[in-house]
Scaffold this motif. Structure first.
Motif, short mmCIF file in Angstrom:
data_model
loop_
_atom_site.label_atom_id
_atom_site.label_comp_id
_atom_site.label_asym_id
_atom_site.label_seq_id
_atom_site.Cartn_x
_atom_site.Cartn_y
_atom_site.Cartn_z
N ASP A 216 0.84 -1.20 0.00
CA ASP A 216 0.00 0.00 0.00
C ASP A 216 0.87 1.25 0.00
N LYS A 219 2.76 1.81 -3.25
CA LYS A 219 1.84 2.31 -4.27
C LYS A 219 1.62 3.82 -4.11
N ASP A 223 2.61 7.02 -6.68
CA ASP A 223 1.52 7.81 -7.26
C ASP A 223 1.91 9.28 -7.35
#
Lengths: 591, 249
Positions: A216, A219, A223
């Motif tokens: 998580d 990621k 981003d």
């Protein structure tokens, strides 16, 4: 004293000493699996169940479990006879024959005590083939259970029942299907579990593991539309080095900040900063309650309990719903940080709160559940998005081709990075209390504290509950601290019975030794001296800080001036305080 | 006193009486005049004693010396229709049920003993299995936490000691002399005796019996044959054959 021989070596021990301890005293390290002790910290698991530590005792019909057999005068013990080695190997082969043996994909690969034992005993193949016991998988937000890997050592059960008095885990079924599980095949999340995660910390194998959030976080970093902020808890910096081969107690604050920056976090901040903020809020709350009490208010709730430890918070919500007014309403440092980051800091850097991702590095598994609580979300957006443990951070650093040893010393970013010695000691049992006293004393008395170090509440060994009385200008402030929820339960019951000892302030940490012994820390495998060394490092770091009192932190002074106004003021109540919920139905269900 | 004996029931005897006296005098001997094979004393954790122990006096020490025990005081008498590896498996199944699961040797070890015995009685065993069986049984006895695990391997160890040949037959010759282990049984039709009436095929629930193209001299119809792969060893065919053409091997 008792005289015996172990492997023909004369040994003298005190009466009541087990063969296992006598052998260790003689430099003979008998292998164990189920046996687990946190020496000096009042935690021992000794079911005598695995039978790995069996030894031959002359004149005895069968082999004796060294962990559960007391030494006797004249005993002749053999720890590595052919009979013993064969039996020990056969027992471990049996355990392996009912184990998935998927070591390469196992969370505990490299940290597994069964793996180490198989290697030590030179097990090359498993002669027994047959059925495997298998169970339903289960997970909370913090803990994952894969009981196919359980070896029935019962460490988790002893931890959960004796040390924590939580009672979520116990042995169920019988024979080959026997396993440790919540009652009535409940989900762990629906049980009395408080997510302290100590079951994970003591599990010798991969049956109980943490919920991994590395993906998580990776990621979010990748981003481009997100700004990712990271905060690191006080206890992480004194333990992270262990994962990179450093000695326990090595302080890696600067290297950790450098590594976090290289992992791609946009801002590297410090939970220590918000620990100072916590002290401002909690200390003010304490003084407020004490002053009301002295002014004759009979309804004031004393003692004040600390509320930094989410395992402890869930514990009193589930077990003491009648006492929900006693704990401090101050959020934990993790959540205070999240609130400040998503409100004050997001605004300051001109980022929408949902585009700011807040990650915390914690020594704790309960923090994963804490940051998911509804009251810590605004329109579904959590103040703290993801909480990683010390172990996960180490994995992440390794995955990103970095070695902490090679990192330069760097500082945290500003403005949420500067902290005091008071914040550092949050990581050790008694630390929050000491930090609060440093500030509360000076605010109440209006003069410098004569002695900064409150040694009476320090230390991981000794009394289960430590108490001290601090003279606040003639007002004797009585404080108590403890770790381990079974000790907390005793204090809560005292409070329920009218607080006969007249405590004003009580600090509770769920984990052994406080956060330094947290479930997210590198596995200590029962070596309490590792926790001791982390504690010593904590106080060393405190002593070396130029500022050691939270209210003297210039960034804290600045944020009150610029944003919050005053501690326990309107805005701080809105953002930095919380409330508690009656969760006793989780307990009632199993009664 | 139970098992394949004429008089079963509850008896009270003085210490020191011999097994022979109990079995043949009080028990009235073996049912159907068959041969005595073994007596299991002491309940599931006891051992199986043989004809050579018949003159053993029944007391605590003598029974232990002979490889069994007084235990619950129970006696199960067996004749030549009992298969000893199957008996050991039967008792182990009981122990697996009774194990609490606390210690690894009993929790996993007894399960593995049981599985190995199943392998042997199914005809899949090897001589290495017999060695492993003995080692595992001895380790469980030596390391288990309580009396249950410390005695549960007794039926295995005593039958290995006293009926070794029978284990070897199961493993090497793939034969069960008592005709108990179904997977080791073979139903065969003697093609010379078979008149080809087909009654056996009609009664076979597994449709395992078919007609061959061989007609024995003196018979009009071709003989029948049993497909061992399909055969359930139920015995329906034997009962139906009036010509004694079907036998169990």
């Amino acid at each position: 004293m008792i005289n015996l021989t172990i492997d023909n070596k004369p040994v003298q021990v005190e009466e009541g000493t087990t063969i296992l301890k006598a052998a260790r005293q003689a430099g003979i390290n008998i292998p164990t699996l189920c046996y687990f002790e946190l020496n000096g910290m009042k935690f021992e698991n000794k079911p005598g169940g695995c039978r790995v530590c069996v030894v031959e005792v002359k004149g005895r019909k069968n082999l004796a479990p060294a962990c559960a057999t007391d030494c006797m005068e004249g005993m002749e013990v053999f720890t590595h006879s052919a009979r013993v080695i064969n039996a020990r190997k056969t027992v471990v082969e049996l355990i392996l024959s009912d184990h998935p043996n998927d070591c390469l994909q196992c969370e505990k690969n490299g940290d597994c005590e069964l793996q180490a034992l198989a290697k030590r005993l030179g097990i090359k193949e498993i002669p027994f083939k047959g059925a495997q016991s298998t169970y339903r998988k289960d997970a909370t937000l913090s803990v994952e259970r894969d009981m196919d890997k359980c070896v029935m050592c019962r460490r988790c059960e002893t931890m959960c029942n004796k040390f924590q008095s939580v009672g979520a885990l116990s042995g169920v079924n019988r024979g080959f299907q026997a396993v440790v599980a919540p009652a009535f095949e409940q989900n762990l999340g629906d049980s009395s579990c408080v997510n302290c995660g100590q079951c994970v910390q003591v599990c010798p194998v991969g049956a109980l593991t943490l919920v991994d959030n590395i993906g998580d976080v990776m990621k979010a970093i990748a981003d481009p539309t997100k700004k990712v902020v990271v905060q690191t808890a006080p206890a992480v910096r004194v333990a992270l080095g262990e994962e990179f081969g450093m000695q326990p107690g090595e302080i890696v604050t600067g290297k950790m900040a450098a590594a976090l920056r290289r992992l791609g976090f946009d801002y590297v901040f410090d939970t220590d900063w918000s620990a100072d903020l916590t002290i401002m809020e909690e200390g003010t709350e304490l003084l407020g309650r004490v002053k009301s009490f002295l002014a004759g208010d009979k309804n004031v709730k004393l003692p004040l309990f600390t509320s930094c430890c989410p395992g402890w918070v869930t514990f009193y919500e589930k077990n003491f719903p009648d006492l929900l007014d006693y704990p401090s309403t101050a959020k934990s440092p993790q959540q205070m940080f999240g609130a400040v980051a998503k409100n004050y800091f997001a605004q300051k850097i001109g980022v929408k709160r949902e585009d700011l991702v807040v990650v915390s590095i914690m020594p704790c598994l309960a923090k994963k559940s804490e940051c998911a609580r509804d009251e810590f979300k605004v329109n579904g957006d959590p103040d703290v998005n993801f909480s990683l443990t010390t172990r996960e951070l180490a994995h992440m650093i390794k995955q990103c081709n970095l070695d902490l040893n090679d990192m330069p010393e760097e500082d945290f970013d500003s403005p949420l990075g500067q902290s005091t010695g008071a914040a550092v000691i949050f990581g050790a049992t008694g630390g929050v209390m000491e930090a609060a006293v440093r500030t509360a004393y000076e605010i109440y008395c209006g003069k410098p504290l004569p002695k900064i170090d409150l040694e009476a509440v320090r230390g991981i060994y000794g009394d289960s509950v430590r108490t001290a009385t601090v003279d606040f200008n003639g007002l004797a402030v009585k404080v108590a601290i403890c770790y381990g929820l079974s000790n907390a339960r005793k204090l809560m019951e005292e409070v329920r019975n009218g607080n006969p000892n007249g405590y004003h302030f009580i600090e509770v940490m769920a984990c052994p030794g406080g956060c330094i012994g947290g479930a997210g820390q590198p596995y200590h495998h029962g070596h309490s001296d590792i926790i001791q060394k982390r504690m010593e490092a904590t106080y060393r770091e405190d002593a070396g800080k130029p500022i050691r009192k939270s209210h003297e932190n210039p960034d804290i002074i600045a944020i009150y001036k610029e944003y919050y106004g005053e501690p326990c003021g309107h805005l701080s109540h809105e953002q930095l305080h919380t409330h508690y919920f009656d969760k006793s139905d989780k307990i009632e269900a199993t009664k | 006193m139970a098992g394949q004996i004429n008089n079963v029931g509850l008896i009270e005897v003085p210490m020191g009486i011999t097994l022979r006296e109990i079995i043949y005098e009080i028990g009235g001997g073996i049912k159907g005049g068959r041969q005595f094979k073994a007596v299991q004393t002491g309940g599931p954790s006891g051992g199986c004693l043989t004809a050579k122990h018949l003159d053993t006096a029944i007391d605590y020490d003598s029974l232990v010396a002979a490889g069994s025990m007084m235990g619950s005081g129970g006696m199960v008498v067996m004749d030549e229709t009992s298969c000893m590896p199957a008996i050991a498996k039967f008792y182990l199944e009981f122990t697996c049920e009774e194990s609490c699961g606390k210690c690894s040797p009993c929790r996993i070890g007894n399960k593995r003993l049981c599985e190995m015995l199943e392998k042997i009685t199914d005809g899949r065993g090897t001589m290495e299995d017999l060695q492993e069986l003995r080692n595992l049984a001895a380790v469980i006895k030596d390391t288990a936490l309580c009396g249950l695990g410390q005695t549960s391997p007794n039926p295995v160890l005593s039958t290995l000691d006293n009926f070794w040949d029978e284990y070897v037959e199961h493993v090497v010759d793939k034969k069960c002399r008592a005709g108990v282990c179904k997977k080791l049984m073979r139903y065969e039709i003697d093609r010379e005796k078979c008149i080809g009436c087909g009654k056996c095929a009609k009664g076979c629930p597994a449709e395992a019996i078919t007609r061959t193209d061989y007609t024995a001299p003196g018979h009009k119809l071709a003989s029948m044959v049993i497909d061992s792969e399909k055969c359930l060893k139920c015995g329906a065919c034997i009962g139906g054959c009036k010509f004694g053409a079907i036998s169990v091997k």
